[in-house]
Scaffold this active site. Structure first.
Site, PDB file in Angstrom:
ATOM      1  N   TYR A  98      15.639 -10.731   5.459  1.00  0.00           N
ATOM      2  CA  TYR A  98      15.969  -9.797   6.008  1.00  0.00           C
ATOM      3  C   TYR A  98      16.705  -8.607   6.185  1.00  0.00           C
ATOM      4  O   TYR A  98      17.035  -8.663   5.637  1.00  0.00           O
ATOM      5  CB  TYR A  98      15.781 -10.310   7.822  1.00  0.00           C
ATOM      6  CG  TYR A  98      14.940 -10.415   8.479  1.00  0.00           C
ATOM      7  CD1 TYR A  98      14.076  -9.088   9.093  1.00  0.00           C
ATOM      8  CD2 TYR A  98      14.230 -11.562   8.872  1.00  0.00           C
ATOM      9  CE1 TYR A  98      13.041  -8.857   9.728  1.00  0.00           C
ATOM     10  CE2 TYR A  98      12.586 -11.209   9.782  1.00  0.00           C
ATOM     11  CZ  TYR A  98      12.216 -10.502   9.940  1.00  0.00           C
ATOM     12  OH  TYR A  98      11.305 -10.376  10.829  1.00  0.00           O
ATOM     13  N   GLU A 129      16.338  -5.415   8.109  1.00  0.00           N
ATOM     14  CA  GLU A 129      16.836  -4.603   8.874  1.00  0.00           C
ATOM     15  C   GLU A 129      17.297  -3.125   8.811  1.00  0.00           C
ATOM     16  O   GLU A 129      18.576  -3.168   8.824  1.00  0.00           O
ATOM     17  CB  GLU A 129      15.926  -4.873  10.510  1.00  0.00           C
ATOM     18  CG  GLU A 129      14.853  -5.329  10.618  1.00  0.00           C
ATOM     19  CD  GLU A 129      14.521  -5.728  12.078  1.00  0.00           C
ATOM     20  OE1 GLU A 129      16.022  -5.744  12.886  1.00  0.00           O
ATOM     21  OE2 GLU A 129      13.567  -6.108  12.678  1.00  0.00           O
ATOM     22  N   ASP A 154       0.370  15.258   2.971  1.00  0.00           N
ATOM     23  CA  ASP A 154       0.049  14.084   2.470  1.00  0.00           C
ATOM     24  C   ASP A 154      -0.583  13.484   1.504  1.00  0.00           C
ATOM     25  O   ASP A 154      -1.764  13.882   1.074  1.00  0.00           O
ATOM     26  CB  ASP A 154      -1.115  13.276   3.766  1.00  0.00           C
ATOM     27  CG  ASP A 154      -1.310  12.457   3.714  1.00  0.00           C
ATOM     28  OD1 ASP A 154      -1.268  10.907   2.263  1.00  0.00           O
ATOM     29  OD2 ASP A 154      -2.395  11.173   4.255  1.00  0.00           O
ATOM     30  N   THR A 203       1.322   7.120  -0.903  1.00  0.00           N
ATOM     31  CA  THR A 203       1.326   5.885  -0.660  1.00  0.00           C
ATOM     32  C   THR A 203       1.437   5.506  -2.066  1.00  0.00           C
ATOM     33  O   THR A 203       1.503   7.182  -2.937  1.00  0.00           O
ATOM     34  CB  THR A 203      -0.072   5.648  -0.895  1.00  0.00           C
ATOM     35  OG1 THR A 203      -0.592   5.935  -2.133  1.00  0.00           O
ATOM     36  CG2 THR A 203      -1.267   5.368   0.527  1.00  0.00           C
ATOM     37  N   LYS A 229      -1.906   4.572  -5.141  1.00  0.00           N
ATOM     38  CA  LYS A 229      -3.105   5.217  -5.875  1.00  0.00           C
ATOM     39  C   LYS A 229      -2.648   5.927  -7.358  1.00  0.00           C
ATOM     40  O   LYS A 229      -2.179   4.510  -8.141  1.00  0.00           O
ATOM     41  CB  LYS A 229      -2.962   6.407  -5.151  1.00  0.00           C
ATOM     42  CG  LYS A 229      -3.997   5.755  -3.876  1.00  0.00           C
ATOM     43  CD  LYS A 229      -4.554   6.955  -2.246  1.00  0.00           C
ATOM     44  CE  LYS A 229      -4.790   5.778  -1.379  1.00  0.00           C
ATOM     45  NZ  LYS A 229      -5.368   6.612   0.172  1.00  0.00           N
ATOM     46  N   ARG A 243       1.414  -1.471  -3.404  1.00  0.00           N
ATOM     47  CA  ARG A 243       0.638  -0.890  -1.809  1.00  0.00           C
ATOM     48  C   ARG A 243       2.511  -0.588  -1.187  1.00  0.00           C
ATOM     49  O   ARG A 243       2.521  -2.138  -1.101  1.00  0.00           O
ATOM     50  CB  ARG A 243       0.037  -2.155  -1.954  1.00  0.00           C
ATOM     51  CG  ARG A 243      -1.111  -2.361  -0.740  1.00  0.00           C
ATOM     52  CD  ARG A 243      -1.907  -2.552  -0.128  1.00  0.00           C
ATOM     53  NE  ARG A 243      -3.263  -2.580  -1.884  1.00  0.00           N
ATOM     54  CZ  ARG A 243      -4.124  -1.637  -1.878  1.00  0.00           C
ATOM     55  NH1 ARG A 243      -4.295  -0.829  -0.979  1.00  0.00           N
ATOM     56  NH2 ARG A 243      -5.114  -1.290  -2.882  1.00  0.00           N
TER      57      ARG A 243
HETATM   58  C1  LIG Z   1      -5.095   6.180   1.258  1.00  0.00           C
HETATM   59  C2  LIG Z   1      -4.928   7.425   2.314  1.00  0.00           C
HETATM   60  C3  LIG Z   1      -3.680   7.406   3.353  1.00  0.00           C
HETATM   61  C4  LIG Z   1      -3.932   5.432   4.024  1.00  0.00           C
HETATM   62  O1  LIG Z   1      -2.719   4.143   3.234  1.00  0.00           O
HETATM   63  P1  LIG Z   1      -3.288   3.261   3.092  1.00  0.00           P
HETATM   64  O2  LIG Z   1      -1.821   3.124   2.132  1.00  0.00           O
HETATM   65  O3  LIG Z   1      -4.334   2.591   2.792  1.00  0.00           O
HETATM   66  O4  LIG Z   1      -2.784   2.941   5.216  1.00  0.00           O
HETATM   67  C5  LIG Z   1      -3.240   7.571   3.967  1.00  0.00           C
HETATM   68  N1  LIG Z   1      -3.101   9.127   3.627  1.00  0.00           N
HETATM   69  C6  LIG Z   1      -4.229   9.804   2.377  1.00  0.00           C
HETATM   70  C7  LIG Z   1      -4.278  11.122   2.247  1.00  0.00           C
HETATM   71  C8  LIG Z   1      -5.461   9.324   1.788  1.00  0.00           C
HETATM   72  O5  LIG Z   1      -5.705   9.150   0.782  1.00  0.00           O
END
Ligand SMILES: *Cc1c(COP(=O)(O)O)cnc(C)c1O
Length: 423
Positions: free
Chosen positions: A46, A48, A192, A218, A221, A227
């Protein structure tokens, strides 16, 4: 004691990932080092709070792990501030919204059916339930973001936060133009970059950090880490709402963002995953990763060209990044049927709405294809022509299980002797 059936299922999944062609644009295969870190005893701890400011004892080692992750990520994106704790991309976005918006205030994102993400204000996501929303779209003709219409919507709706970045948009984004619009109405701008993060980190696409106040992503990807999510700022700045500490000091945006993650939306950070992120960031700084991510974009262009030569229509006519959106309306097959018949041929992709789609999100008129995962398996431009042939053969024989099975065999041949991850 008998081995838990879960481990048999993991082996089944390893087999599925190994023999198939993975074209889901948001998926990838991580290195053994990333998996070793994520599967480590760090899960027991933990922690936090943040390095040197924890709510639990025994965090000396964990602090070193998280600090390394922070330093490597800053280096990778040339960022002044980063937060490596968000459990996912959605959590990163929720943390930013909590930090910069009050419930009921307005955000503007890209329309979901034009490539945006659920967390950019969809009515079924917390973002759309807690905040007012408005959206911009792509131009019908060009398939590209209609920047002037976006500006008009911003002037009319006056959102406090503008979000750029998408999940199914194959073109680079003009962050400078977005910033001009944000400045015109006094809004904050968030990018994002969940999908193209790896291409941005290594300079293949334009860099949002100099133009956007806040950047989220993220890590799993194109970045090819475990993840998870991250938040970054090119430069920290005084929050525009004058929030003060109990001592009367103005809080910087970095303070608000850290509080948005913990305690705002999360509890204890996943330090085993943060260790995996640190490993992936170091990998992403390497020459080998640069070769990889450049090949991802070359493969995407090659696959797009090969699909076009089979008569398929690509939204916006091509791709600048790692993915493409194919409009199947000239091919007598919908997105759902395409996804289903490709799975029978061991090719995985996802059905996807196309801009101005006349079908429902469950049926859709399109599919989205991406090259990050197959490039990790070592496939090159010439393989993209083979893949386009296989996809076309499957789609043109959607109801013929014999043909689909034969295509599946060819897929298995193509992928044999290709480990999931190899430098
Ligand atoms: C994949 C994605 C997310 C979310 O990611 P998670 O890890 O699945 O919650 C947020 N914004 C965009 C643009 C994405 O393509």
């Amino acid at each position: 004691m008998a081995r838990d059936i879960i481990f048999d299922l993991i082996e089944d999944e390893r087999e599925r990932q190994t023999v198939g062609l993975e074209l889901i644009a948001s998926e990838n295969y991580v290195s053994d080092d990333v998996m070793e870190a994520v599967g480590s005893i760090l899960t027991n701890k933990y922690a936090e709070g943040y390095p040197q400011k924890r709510y639990y004892g025994g965090c000396e080692v964990i602090d070193e792990v998280e600090t390394l992750a922070i330093e490597r990520l800053k280096h990778l994106f040339n960022a002044e501030y980063v937060n490596v704790q968000p459990h996912s991309g959605s959590q990163a976005n929720a943390s930013v919204y909590l930090a910069v918006l009050k419930p009921g205030e307005k955000m503007m994102g890209m329309d979901l059916s034009h490539g945006g993400h659920l967390t950019h204000g969809s009515p079924v996501s917390a973002s759309g339930l807690l905040y007012q929303t408005c959206f911009y779209q792509v131009e019908r003709e060009s398939g590209r973001i209609d920047y002037e219409a976006m500006r008009q919507t911003a002037l009319k709706e006056r959102p406090k936060l503008i979000i750029c970045g998408a999940s199914a948009y194959s073109r680079d984004i003009d962050y400078k133009k977005f910033r001009e619009v944000a400045d015109e109405i006094g809004a904050l701008l968030m990018a994002d970059i969940a999908h193209p993060a790896g291409l941005i980190a290594r300079g293949i696409l334009s860099d949002p950090l100099p133009h956007c106040h806040i950047v989220t992503s993220t890590t799993h990807k194109t970045l090819r880490g475990p993840r998870g999510g991250i938040i970054m700022m090119g430069k920290d700045f005084e929050n525009p709402w004058g929030h003060k500490t109990p001592k009367g000091e103005i809080k910087m945006m970095s303070n608000l963002l850290n509080m948005g993650v913990f305690p705002g939306t999360q509890g204890g950070p996943l330090e085993h995953v943060i260790a995996g992120k640190a490993v992936a960031f170091e990998e992403a700084l390497s020459d080998k990763y640069f070769d990889y991510i450049l090949q991802v974009s070359k493969n995407a262009k090659a696959l797009a060209n090969a699909m076009v030569s089979h008569g398929y229509q690509i939204i916006s006519g091509g791709t600048d990044n790692h993915l493409m959106l194919i409009d199947l309306r000239n091919k007598d097959i919908n997105g759902k049927e395409a996804e289903n018949c490709l799975v029978k041929a061991h090719i995985t992709c996802n059905k996807n709405m196309v801009p101005f789609d006349d079908k429902s999100p469950f049926t859709t008129s399109g599919i989205r294809l991406g090259t990050p995962a197959i490039t990790t398996r070592g496939l090159k431009e010439k393989d993209m022509e083979t893949i386009a042939d296989l996809i076309d053969e499957a789609l043109m024989n959607k109801d013929n299980d014999t043909v689909l099975e034969a295509v599946g065999k060819k897929v298995n041949d193509l992928m044999s002797d290709r480990p999931l991850f190899k430098w």
